[in-house]
Design an enzyme around this catalytic site. Structure first.
Site, PDB file in Angstrom:
ATOM      1  N   HIS A 145       0.798  -1.187   0.057  1.00  0.00           N
ATOM      2  CA  HIS A 145      -0.007   0.190   0.167  1.00  0.00           C
ATOM      3  C   HIS A 145       0.871   1.256   0.034  1.00  0.00           C
ATOM      4  O   HIS A 145       0.605   2.241  -0.700  1.00  0.00           O
ATOM      5  CB  HIS A 145      -0.895  -0.030   1.308  1.00  0.00           C
ATOM      6  N   ARG A 191     -14.784   2.192  -3.794  1.00  0.00           N
ATOM      7  CA  ARG A 191     -14.438   0.744  -3.006  1.00  0.00           C
ATOM      8  C   ARG A 191     -14.803   0.837  -1.831  1.00  0.00           C
ATOM      9  O   ARG A 191     -14.317   2.117  -0.760  1.00  0.00           O
ATOM     10  CB  ARG A 191     -13.317   0.425  -3.360  1.00  0.00           C
ATOM     11  N   GLU A 214     -10.615 -10.336  -7.753  1.00  0.00           N
ATOM     12  CA  GLU A 214      -9.309 -10.567  -7.343  1.00  0.00           C
ATOM     13  C   GLU A 214      -8.987 -12.062  -6.634  1.00  0.00           C
ATOM     14  O   GLU A 214      -7.805 -12.646  -6.340  1.00  0.00           O
ATOM     15  CB  GLU A 214      -8.967  -9.271  -6.149  1.00  0.00           C
ATOM     16  N   ASP A 216      -4.195  -8.283  -6.549  1.00  0.00           N
ATOM     17  CA  ASP A 216      -4.336  -9.346  -5.648  1.00  0.00           C
ATOM     18  C   ASP A 216      -4.706 -10.658  -6.608  1.00  0.00           C
ATOM     19  O   ASP A 216      -4.299 -12.025  -6.265  1.00  0.00           O
ATOM     20  CB  ASP A 216      -5.630  -8.883  -4.682  1.00  0.00           C
ATOM     21  N   ARG A 230       2.389 -10.624  -2.560  1.00  0.00           N
ATOM     22  CA  ARG A 230       2.776  -9.342  -3.099  1.00  0.00           C
ATOM     23  C   ARG A 230       3.608  -8.568  -2.435  1.00  0.00           C
ATOM     24  O   ARG A 230       4.234  -7.727  -3.101  1.00  0.00           O
ATOM     25  CB  ARG A 230       1.414  -8.789  -3.690  1.00  0.00           C
ATOM     26  N   CYS A 281      -8.239  -2.245 -12.590  1.00  0.00           N
ATOM     27  CA  CYS A 281      -7.607  -1.255 -11.711  1.00  0.00           C
ATOM     28  C   CYS A 281      -6.326  -1.559 -11.227  1.00  0.00           C
ATOM     29  O   CYS A 281      -5.975  -0.764 -10.262  1.00  0.00           O
ATOM     30  CB  CYS A 281      -8.783  -0.597 -10.704  1.00  0.00           C
TER      31      CYS A 281
END
Ligand code: PEP
Ligand code: MG
Length: 765
Positions: free
Chosen positions: A367, A510, A609, A633, A643, A680
């Site tokens: 993030h 989201r 995802e 994801d 990840r 996205c």
């Protein structure tokens, strides 16, 4: 492995972790191994890459004089054989082996049995561990596995020592080499030249950097104040616990107080300060020394005091950090370094002053990296060997295109990178002409480019770069910047800003996607396997009050704008969507009643995802209005690769054939149901994969604002017919690296080389 061996292993690992130098670690290892395995000799040879030799670094059993002197060429002797084959060599009669080499300095000829195990780190041989016995015998499989396990532990220690320059102990003690290069993973492209500023978590002793004291008497003064506060704190704790703990259980507090006696720890810390260390560094050194000594002790009670000692160290440090008003100011050249930097810690800083970010942990789609990318800050993560504590204020170059970090770079390299930086500025300037162009291929196919947002800066940049809407608003980002869950009205105001900046254009919001690497500072979710745990919709359905306050705030924010779309993250099963739809409907009715206004019902979509969704498009199409692929994801879950784990970063690729095939089928499935599908994840913002996505039939790509212009330029130059040919070709390939180079080759041969150039073709200095 027997219980006894496991226990020995645990002890060795613990002691190695507590040791303060590589030499000490190696000595601990050889002594313990010789004892535990009842062998005559245990030796460790390390690879000295500069001289292409294996050097005997530690030995129990061989002539001590040989240590540090005896060495073997790469392919020489049985040690060389282990290194060459990268596998175990187990011999009952070593002198008979054709590769046996007699080294008179070691007195080796009398040892008949030989077991050599390579010490491997990231597929590279770092050294060889050898045990030998006079008696001729085959070593058992258990002995082999014991040593293999130990070597795996040792490899990390050696790699770290290499990184901090300690491997040069036999040549250049404790000196960080003047110039050193480190490799990590590129998080956000770009180049920066500047100086390191360490961002270390508060009260983390291990993270305190070495720094010279500017003013020794001031540091002594700071220490005294901190010590007084800690003494007070402990006395207070003792009083408080008087009724809760028995006298002997409280004995620890008096031990602490005795340790804090002027002649005990404080005297040692002060000595370190007088030698020129700043107070925090002095505390770290003294505590580390004691911890190492305690850990060696046979007495269980004393060994267990290690934790108490560390606790005391942390208490002093915490006080010092409060006293330390001397927080370094950031300049335009500040390169932020740390083990792991959280999104919250990052955005608290004056972000326009950060030239680059380098972390030893983390990976390209964490993030923090996504946010850094939005802010256009060159970022390299997963530089596992970065000797953070030694880098305070050190000059650095960060080549985030290649994931490389140069410490104390030579002038020639600096000059070259400054030139490259200029070239990049020019490229960025040229790209600005694409701000006002439409993303239409030369053969007339239009693609909608949306922006991913979270911070206000994304919105501003998205608008400036001509985004046609918001494809993903990460609503957890404002949650991360607070010290508690924001209330409904607070959220409404934030969401309104997003929606109104894109009035008349779709904005996909989201719902809260926390869990795994997206931790809220005030709601930590500790799980062993967090990526597969309580995250996204799994969390919000368990907390309908949090979900509802978000939905209500979004609905209220959309009044009069009517551009709200709602997206559900981490969906695995149909029932989750059914539940969420129920709550959404309920909130929609309630808010309209409360506000006495008609609110356009938002379109509802789900993120693709979790792989299960790929196989249930028929069912989900019955329930939702659109799909959006979260390729970050989806890649993680389809390839079973974390990840955020730099060790497996090379396995994580959105150009993996499985991903490309899954996405191609997914688009077709959605089209069959006439359901809009967009993407996205970061894949959409990478020009080479964006072209493939376009060819698959994605007509909406949503990306970080920093990628919009590059992707738009690519679309304006690559005809759909070429893109389709490229897709057809790469769908037949079986290796992501080959896919990548095939696509890059097309870009280079079609005048788009600057979009795939890993900026730098540097002559290694
Ligand atoms: C994704 O997973 O691709 C995505 C867009 O969501 P995030 O990166 O926020 O998990
Ligand atoms: Mg995701």
């Amino acid at each position: 492995m027997s219980n006894m061996q496991l226990e020995t292993l645990r002890r060795i690992v613990q002691e190695i972790n507590a040791s303060t130098s590589l030499h000490e670690s190696l000595d601990i290892m050889v002594n313990h191994v010789a004892e535990a395995m009842h062998v005559d000799v245990c030796s460790i040879y390390l690879l000295d890459e500069r001289n292409h030799r294996y050097l005997l670094m530690a030995s129990k059993g061989l002539n001590p004089e040989a240590v540090g002197h005896v060495s073997l060429q790469l392919g020489e002797g049985l040690v060389g054989l282990v290194g060459q084959r990268e596998e175990i060599v187990n011999l009952d009669n070593a002198p008979k082996h054709e590769r046996f080499l007699y080294l008179p300095e070691t007195g080796e000829e009398i040892y008949n049995s030989f077991l050599g195990v390579p010490v491997m780190y990231r597929r590279k041989v770092m050294g060889v561990l050898v045990v030998q016995n006079k008696e001729s015998q085959d070593f058992s499989e258990a002995a082999e596995s014991f040593l293999v396990t130990l070597c795996a532990q040792l490899s990390g220690v050696i790699a770290h020592a290499h990184a901090v320059g300690n491997i040069d102990v036999f040549r250049k003690p404790n000196n960080l080499p003047a110039y050193k290069t480190f490799q990590g993973v590129s998080g956000s492209g770009g180049i920066a030249l500047g100086r390191a500023v360490i961002l270390y978590p508060p009260a983390d002793l291990g993270a305190v950097p070495d720094r010279e004291a500017d003013d020794i008497s001031e540091e002594l003064q700071l220490l005294d104040t901190a010590l007084d506060s800690v003494r007070e704190e402990i006395k207070h704790l003792d009083d408080k616990m008087q009724h809760a703990l028995m006298a002997e259980e409280r004995a620890l507090f008096s031990v602490f107080l005795r340790m804090l006696d002027e002649n005990a720890l404080p005297a040692e810390i002060k000595e370190q300060i007088r030698e020129g260390n700043w107070a925090q560094g002095a505390v770290r050194i003294v505590i580390d020394n004691h911890v190492a000594r305690f850990a060696q002790m046979e007495d269980d009670y004393l060994r267990e005091r290690v934790a108490d000692l560390k606790d005391l160290g942390r208490r002093i440090l915490a006080r010092l950090q409060v006293e330390d008003a001397n927080h370094r100011e950031l300049t335009d050249e500040s390169i932020l370094i740390g083990e792991e930097i959280s999104t919250a810690a990052l955005v608290e800083l004056p972000v326009d002053k950060i030239a680059a970010i380098v972390t030893s942990e983390g990976a390209m789609n964490s993030h923090m990296v996504i946010v850094a990318r939005a802010l256009g800050i060159p970022t390299v993560v997963g530089v596992t060997e970065l000797p953070i504590n030694t880098l305070d204020d050190v000059e650095m170059i960060v080549d985030a295109h290649q994931g490389r970090v140069f410490i104390n770079p030579p002038r020639r390299l600096r000059t070259r990178y400054k030139e490259i930086q200029k070239e990049e500025e020019q490229i960025a300037k040229d790209l600005r002409q694409y701000e006002t162009k439409d993303a239409i291929t030369p053969d007339g196919v239009a693609v909608r480019l949306f922006v991913n947002t979270g911070l206000m800066i994304d919105v501003v940049r998205g608008v400036q770069r001509g985004a046609k809407g918001v494809g993903l608003y990460r609503s957890e980002i404002p949650f991360m910047l607070r010290d508690r869950f924001p209330g409904e009205e607070e959220q409404r105001a934030i969401y309104r800003q997003q929606l109104s900046h894109f009035a008349n254009k779709p904005v996909v919001m989201r719902t809260l996607d926390i869990g795994a690497d997206k931790d809220l500072p005030y709601f930590s979710i500790e799980e062993d396997n967090s990526a597969l745990g309580w995250r996204g919709i799994r969390f919000t359905l368990d907390h309908p009050e949090i979900f509802s306050s978000q939905i209500r705030a979004m609905l209220k924010a959309s009044i009069g704008l009517n551009n709200l779309h709602i997206l559900l993250p981490m969906v695995t099963s149909v029932s989750e969507v059914e539940e969420a739809l129920y709550l959404l409907e309920r909130d929609w009715v309630a808010v309209q009643e409360e506000e006495q206004v008609k609110i356009t019902k938002p379109k509802i979509g789900i993120m693709v995802e979790v792989p299960s969704v790929l196989y249930q498009i028929d069912e989900f199409s019955e329930l939702v209005d659109f799909f959006s692929v979260g390729s970050n994801d989806l890649t993680q879950y389809l390839l079973a690769v974390d990840r955020n784990n730099p060790r497996v970063a090379s396995v994580y690729s959105h150009l993996h054939p499985a991903i490309l095939r899954a996405l191609s089928r997914l688009v077709q499935d959605c089209h069959r149901h006439n359901k809009p599908i967009s993407i996205c994840g970061e894949m959409a913002g990478d020009p080479i994969s964006a072209i493939l996505l376009m060819a698959m039939g994605f007509n909406t790509l949503s990306m970080s604002s920093s990628n919009i212009l590059r992707v738009r330029k690519a679309i304006c130059h690559v005809p759909m017919s070429d893109a389709q040919e490229l897709l057809a070709h790469v769908l037949k390939l079986d290796n992501p690296l080959v896919v990548k180079s095939w696509l890059e080759r097309y870009f280079r041969t079609h005048g788009l080389g600057d979009m795939v150039k890993s900026a730098t073709r540097i002559v290694s200095a």
